[in-house]
Design a protein around this motif. Sequence first.
Motif, mmCIF file in Angstrom:
data_model
loop_
_atom_site.group_PDB
_atom_site.id
_atom_site.type_symbol
_atom_site.label_atom_id
_atom_site.label_comp_id
_atom_site.label_asym_id
_atom_site.label_seq_id
_atom_site.Cartn_x
_atom_site.Cartn_y
_atom_site.Cartn_z
ATOM 1 N N LEU A 1 0.844 -1.190 0.000
ATOM 2 C CA LEU A 1 0.000 0.000 0.000
ATOM 3 C C LEU A 1 0.881 1.241 0.000
ATOM 4 O O LEU A 1 1.970 1.232 0.573
ATOM 5 N N PRO A 2 0.436 2.333 -0.604
ATOM 6 C CA PRO A 2 1.239 3.556 -0.599
ATOM 7 C C PRO A 2 1.330 4.199 0.789
ATOM 8 O O PRO A 2 2.244 4.954 1.071
ATOM 9 N N ALA A 3 0.391 3.870 1.672
ATOM 10 C CA ALA A 3 0.394 4.399 3.042
ATOM 11 C C ALA A 3 -0.210 3.340 3.951
ATOM 12 O O ALA A 3 -0.917 2.443 3.499
ATOM 13 N N ALA A 4 0.076 3.479 5.238
ATOM 14 C CA ALA A 4 -0.474 2.536 6.208
ATOM 15 C C ALA A 4 -1.999 2.617 6.198
ATOM 16 O O ALA A 4 -2.560 3.678 5.947
ATOM 17 N N PRO A 5 -2.695 1.511 6.465
ATOM 18 C CA PRO A 5 -4.157 1.573 6.526
ATOM 19 C C PRO A 5 -4.614 2.501 7.640
ATOM 20 O O PRO A 5 -3.900 2.716 8.617
ATOM 21 N N ALA A 6 -5.800 3.060 7.475
ATOM 22 C CA ALA A 6 -6.285 4.080 8.398
ATOM 23 C C ALA A 6 -6.782 3.524 9.723
ATOM 24 O O ALA A 6 -7.074 4.279 10.630
ATOM 25 N N GLY A 7 -6.883 2.237 9.878
ATOM 26 C CA GLY A 7 -7.390 1.655 11.118
ATOM 27 C C GLY A 7 -6.452 1.925 12.278
ATOM 28 O O GLY A 7 -5.359 2.447 12.117
ATOM 29 N N ASP A 8 -6.899 1.588 13.483
ATOM 30 C CA ASP A 8 -6.047 1.741 14.654
ATOM 31 C C ASP A 8 -4.851 0.815 14.513
ATOM 32 O O ASP A 8 -4.999 -0.399 14.507
ATOM 33 N N LEU A 9 -3.678 1.381 14.375
ATOM 34 C CA LEU A 9 -2.478 0.594 14.141
ATOM 35 C C LEU A 9 -1.911 0.021 15.431
ATOM 36 O O LEU A 9 -1.077 -0.852 15.398
ATOM 37 N N VAL A 10 -2.354 0.525 16.564
ATOM 38 C CA VAL A 10 -1.901 0.041 17.863
ATOM 39 C C VAL A 10 -3.148 -0.236 18.702
ATOM 40 O O VAL A 10 -3.957 0.662 18.929
ATOM 41 N N ALA A 11 -3.294 -1.466 19.146
ATOM 42 C CA ALA A 11 -4.459 -1.828 19.957
ATOM 43 C C ALA A 11 -4.501 -0.986 21.226
ATOM 44 O O ALA A 11 -3.481 -0.787 21.881
ATOM 45 N N GLY A 12 -5.664 -0.463 21.554
ATOM 46 C CA GLY A 12 -5.840 0.319 22.768
ATOM 47 C C GLY A 12 -5.518 1.792 22.607
ATOM 48 O O GLY A 12 -5.651 2.557 23.545
ATOM 49 N N GLY A 13 -5.111 2.211 21.406
ATOM 50 C CA GLY A 13 -4.821 3.621 21.164
ATOM 51 C C GLY A 13 -6.108 4.418 21.011
ATOM 52 O O GLY A 13 -7.209 3.869 20.945
ATOM 53 N N LEU A 14 -5.977 5.721 20.951
ATOM 54 C CA LEU A 14 -7.116 6.628 20.790
ATOM 55 C C LEU A 14 -7.027 7.288 19.422
ATOM 56 O O LEU A 14 -6.049 7.972 19.127
ATOM 57 N N ARG A 15 -8.027 7.066 18.583
ATOM 58 C CA ARG A 15 -8.079 7.710 17.274
ATOM 59 C C ARG A 15 -8.815 9.025 17.434
ATOM 60 O O ARG A 15 -9.929 9.068 17.969
ATOM 61 N N ILE A 16 -8.174 10.125 16.988
ATOM 62 C CA ILE A 16 -8.787 11.452 17.023
ATOM 63 C C ILE A 16 -8.749 12.039 15.615
ATOM 64 O O ILE A 16 -8.044 11.531 14.744
ATOM 65 N N VAL A 17 -9.500 13.103 15.410
ATOM 66 C CA VAL A 17 -9.531 13.788 14.122
ATOM 67 C C VAL A 17 -9.004 15.200 14.329
ATOM 68 O O VAL A 17 -9.458 15.922 15.212
ATOM 69 N N LEU A 18 -8.021 15.562 13.518
ATOM 70 C CA LEU A 18 -7.451 16.898 13.547
ATOM 71 C C LEU A 18 -7.936 17.630 12.309
ATOM 72 O O LEU A 18 -7.870 17.097 11.203
ATOM 73 N N GLY B 1 -15.335 19.901 1.707
ATOM 74 C CA GLY B 1 -14.243 20.582 1.028
ATOM 75 C C GLY B 1 -13.765 21.849 1.702
ATOM 76 O O GLY B 1 -12.919 22.558 1.173
ATOM 77 N N ALA B 2 -14.280 22.148 2.891
ATOM 78 C CA ALA B 2 -13.939 23.396 3.569
ATOM 79 C C ALA B 2 -12.675 23.309 4.419
ATOM 80 O O ALA B 2 -12.151 24.330 4.841
ATOM 81 N N SER B 3 -12.196 22.095 4.683
ATOM 82 C CA SER B 3 -11.024 21.963 5.542
ATOM 83 C C SER B 3 -10.299 20.655 5.256
ATOM 84 O O SER B 3 -10.781 19.811 4.519
ATOM 85 N N ILE B 4 -9.129 20.533 5.862
ATOM 86 C CA ILE B 4 -8.343 19.310 5.801
ATOM 87 C C ILE B 4 -8.630 18.523 7.067
ATOM 88 O O ILE B 4 -8.697 19.095 8.159
ATOM 89 N N GLU B 5 -8.832 17.212 6.940
ATOM 90 C CA GLU B 5 -9.035 16.341 8.100
ATOM 91 C C GLU B 5 -7.910 15.322 8.145
ATOM 92 O O GLU B 5 -7.537 14.760 7.121
ATOM 93 N N ALA B 6 -7.398 15.109 9.335
ATOM 94 C CA ALA B 6 -6.356 14.105 9.514
ATOM 95 C C ALA B 6 -6.762 13.188 10.661
ATOM 96 O O ALA B 6 -7.121 13.657 11.739
ATOM 97 N N ALA B 7 -6.703 11.897 10.415
ATOM 98 C CA ALA B 7 -6.903 10.930 11.492
ATOM 99 C C ALA B 7 -5.561 10.759 12.169
ATOM 100 O O ALA B 7 -4.522 10.656 11.509
ATOM 101 N N ALA B 8 -5.554 10.764 13.484
ATOM 102 C CA ALA B 8 -4.317 10.600 14.245
ATOM 103 C C ALA B 8 -4.534 9.535 15.306
ATOM 104 O O ALA B 8 -5.654 9.343 15.793
ATOM 105 N N LEU B 9 -3.467 8.848 15.636
ATOM 106 C CA LEU B 9 -3.526 7.808 16.656
ATOM 107 C C LEU B 9 -2.675 8.241 17.839
ATOM 108 O O LEU B 9 -1.487 8.528 17.685
ATOM 109 N N ILE B 10 -3.295 8.312 19.012
ATOM 110 C CA ILE B 10 -2.578 8.567 20.255
ATOM 111 C C ILE B 10 -2.285 7.201 20.866
ATOM 112 O O ILE B 10 -3.180 6.367 21.006
#
Length: 158
Positions: free
Chosen positions: A14-31, A64-73
């Motif tokens: 894949l060109p990038a890691a899948p968007a799922g939680d890459l670490v079990a128990g982490g917190l997915r947030i949206v920036l 289309g009004a903003s950029i969204e990024a999924a982040a994993l804590i």
Amino acid sequence: GPAGGARMREFHGLPAAPAGDLVAGGLRIVLRGSERGGLRHGVPILYRGLQVGHVIEVGLSDDGASIEAAALILPDFKRLVREDSKFWNASGIELSFGLAGIQLTANALSTVVLGGISMATPNNPGAYAAPDHEFQVHEKSEDHWLDWQPDLSTPPTS
């Protein structure tokens, strides 16, 4: 692959890691930001200069009004993220001109190269952020955010 399967010599990743939680128990947030800026796949999320997570996916919002990024804590640090936490672009280098001359401020080399998103939590922190909680990414921090020193060892009272 499966036992008896065809032998392979070429693999397509894949060109990038899948968007799922890459670490079990982490917190997915949206920036959310008005421009892409430092929001790129793999960019670290920093708390007091320590990496506590990373951006896992970046795209345009549905309207289309903003950029969204999924982040994993990461699991050990998700207690730091509260509903009232603040996030800002930590580009790594800041150049300012003033009466005293030119001032150059640089963060860690990895932040200079990759960029980064820093975060802070207020002295009287609110409730824990729920999964997919949305946060605005500011262009830079406000001075008082850098002075916050919350006690995050106990659960919120609200």
